[in-house]
Design an enzyme around this catalytic site. Structure first.
Site, PDB file in Angstrom:
ATOM      1  N   HIS A  37       1.876  -0.161   9.020  1.00  0.00           N
ATOM      2  CA  HIS A  37       2.192  -1.367   8.248  1.00  0.00           C
ATOM      3  C   HIS A  37       0.860  -1.964   7.815  1.00  0.00           C
ATOM      4  O   HIS A  37      -0.211  -1.390   8.108  1.00  0.00           O
ATOM      5  CB  HIS A  37       3.046  -2.339   9.065  1.00  0.00           C
ATOM      6  CG  HIS A  37       2.490  -2.656  10.427  1.00  0.00           C
ATOM      7  ND1 HIS A  37       1.271  -3.287  10.619  1.00  0.00           N
ATOM      8  CD2 HIS A  37       2.973  -2.402  11.673  1.00  0.00           C
ATOM      9  CE1 HIS A  37       1.044  -3.425  11.906  1.00  0.00           C
ATOM     10  NE2 HIS A  37       2.048  -2.886  12.581  1.00  0.00           N
ATOM     11  N   HIS A  40      -2.085  -2.041  10.304  1.00  0.00           N
ATOM     12  CA  HIS A  40      -2.858  -0.795  10.430  1.00  0.00           C
ATOM     13  C   HIS A  40      -3.750  -0.588   9.206  1.00  0.00           C
ATOM     14  O   HIS A  40      -4.906  -0.185   9.327  1.00  0.00           O
ATOM     15  CB  HIS A  40      -1.914   0.407  10.544  1.00  0.00           C
ATOM     16  CG  HIS A  40      -0.999   0.367  11.728  1.00  0.00           C
ATOM     17  ND1 HIS A  40       0.359   0.169  11.616  1.00  0.00           N
ATOM     18  CD2 HIS A  40      -1.246   0.511  13.056  1.00  0.00           C
ATOM     19  CE1 HIS A  40       0.909   0.210  12.819  1.00  0.00           C
ATOM     20  NE2 HIS A  40      -0.039   0.401  13.718  1.00  0.00           N
ATOM     21  N   GLY A 152      -6.880  -4.391  16.568  1.00  0.00           N
ATOM     22  CA  GLY A 152      -6.315  -5.619  16.023  1.00  0.00           C
ATOM     23  C   GLY A 152      -6.283  -6.751  17.043  1.00  0.00           C
ATOM     24  O   GLY A 152      -5.988  -6.527  18.219  1.00  0.00           O
TER      25      GLY A 152
END
Ligand code: AMP
Length: 290
Positions: A37, A40, A152
């Site tokens: 998504h 990423h 992340g």
């Protein structure tokens, strides 16, 4: 548009990287479990900006899943992922089979000890979760030997644990943490969001509203964690969400903070919405900080 080179074995990937490495190229690694998504893709873009060669690993790591159903239900679409990686100009996608990563006789686990692997996520998923993460990330860092690895902020605790491991084991890599990417309504993007029903998808936005409320109060000068969390919890109650945890923690030690004392702090939350377990967090800016 050229295809990203797909490799499935350690040998193949190392051979493919050898020449660039000899030539002094800066190599970036983005470890993922696929089902890409925008979160990423944002890591791939950061790697593309910062490095000469970009490697994305795509491996649904069985050892970090506690629940067998969560592993079985994890979305997989390699063809779509390869097309998305190519569009981001990724040079290599490393998509090994499980036996390439965990061959017969595999016997080593990398364990980071202490509160950072015992609290929050570990308290709910079991500490084996982080053993699974650190072991596979250590292997990926050894396989690729990147100059930079990208993770992340969405998985804040994972980022803290990986930084600890890299420091403790003297792994020669820079760790770059990229901001959380959200849907327009605030929900942090996650591969698991696709499994939310329409109603659950709407209720799930309360996680971000709770975090945003906490961030607003901290920015306005409130220092008492209990006061901040009580106000923020209203957002969750309105959506009939009972969080597994919702705390203000020290961003580095993950120790719960009862008073915001000027050290970097992060609001962290986990909750099940229906069957689906979601996590999110928001680093807090205190009044007077830039
Ligand atoms: P995963 O495939 O879920 O293991 O995630 C791979 C990497 O993408 C991890 O470093 C995650 O923290 C990161 N990531 C997942 N969701 C997001 C997001 N919404 N924003 C930014 N990074 C993310």
């Amino acid at each position: 548009l050229r295809n990203s080179h797909l490799t499935t074995t350690v040998r193949e990937l190392r051979d493919a990287l050898a020449e660039s490495r000899r030539a002094g190229a800066r190599i970036g690694l983005v470890p993922t479990m696929g089902a890409f998504h925008e979160g990423h893709l944002s890591l791939m873009r950061a790697a593309r900006r910062g490095c000469d060669v970009v490697v994305v690993s795509l491996f649904v790591n069985p050892t970090q899943f506690g629940e067998a159903t969560d592993l079985a239900m994890y979305p997989r679409d390699e063809q779509r992922d390869l097309a998305l990686a190519a569009r981001e100009d990724v040079d290599f996608v490393f998509a090994p089979h499980t036996a390439e990563i965990y061959p017969d006789g595999f016997a080593t686990t990398v364990t980071v000890a202490g509160l950072i692997t015992e609290s929050l996520e570990a308290a709910h998923r079991g500490r084996e979760h982080f053993d699974g993460v650190t072991t596979v990330v250590a292997k990926l860092l050894n396989i690729v030997a990147p100059d930079v690895a990208y993770f992340g902020q969405k998985d804040a605790q994972q980022a803290v644990v990986i930084r600890r491991m890299v420091a403790d084991l003297n792994i020669s890599v820079e760790i770059e943490i990229c901001p959380s990417v959200r849907a327009p309504d605030g929900l942090a993007l996650s591969s698991r969001n696709a499994r939310l029903s329409g109603d659950e998808r709407v209720r799930a936005t309360a996680l971000h509203r709770g975090l945003a409320r906490a961030a607003t109060l901290a920015a306005a000068g409130e220092r008492d964690a209990a006061t901040i969390l009580a106000a923020a919890r209203v957002e969750l109650e309105d959506a009939e969400i009972e969080p597994e945890y919702f705390e203000l923690v020290d961003s580095e030690t993950l120790m719960p903070m009862s008073t915001l004392n000027g050290r970097p702090a992060t609001a962290v939350i986990a909750a099940r919405v229906g069957e689906i377990r979601l996590i999110d967090n928001e680093p807090l800016q205190l009044q007077g900080e830039a």
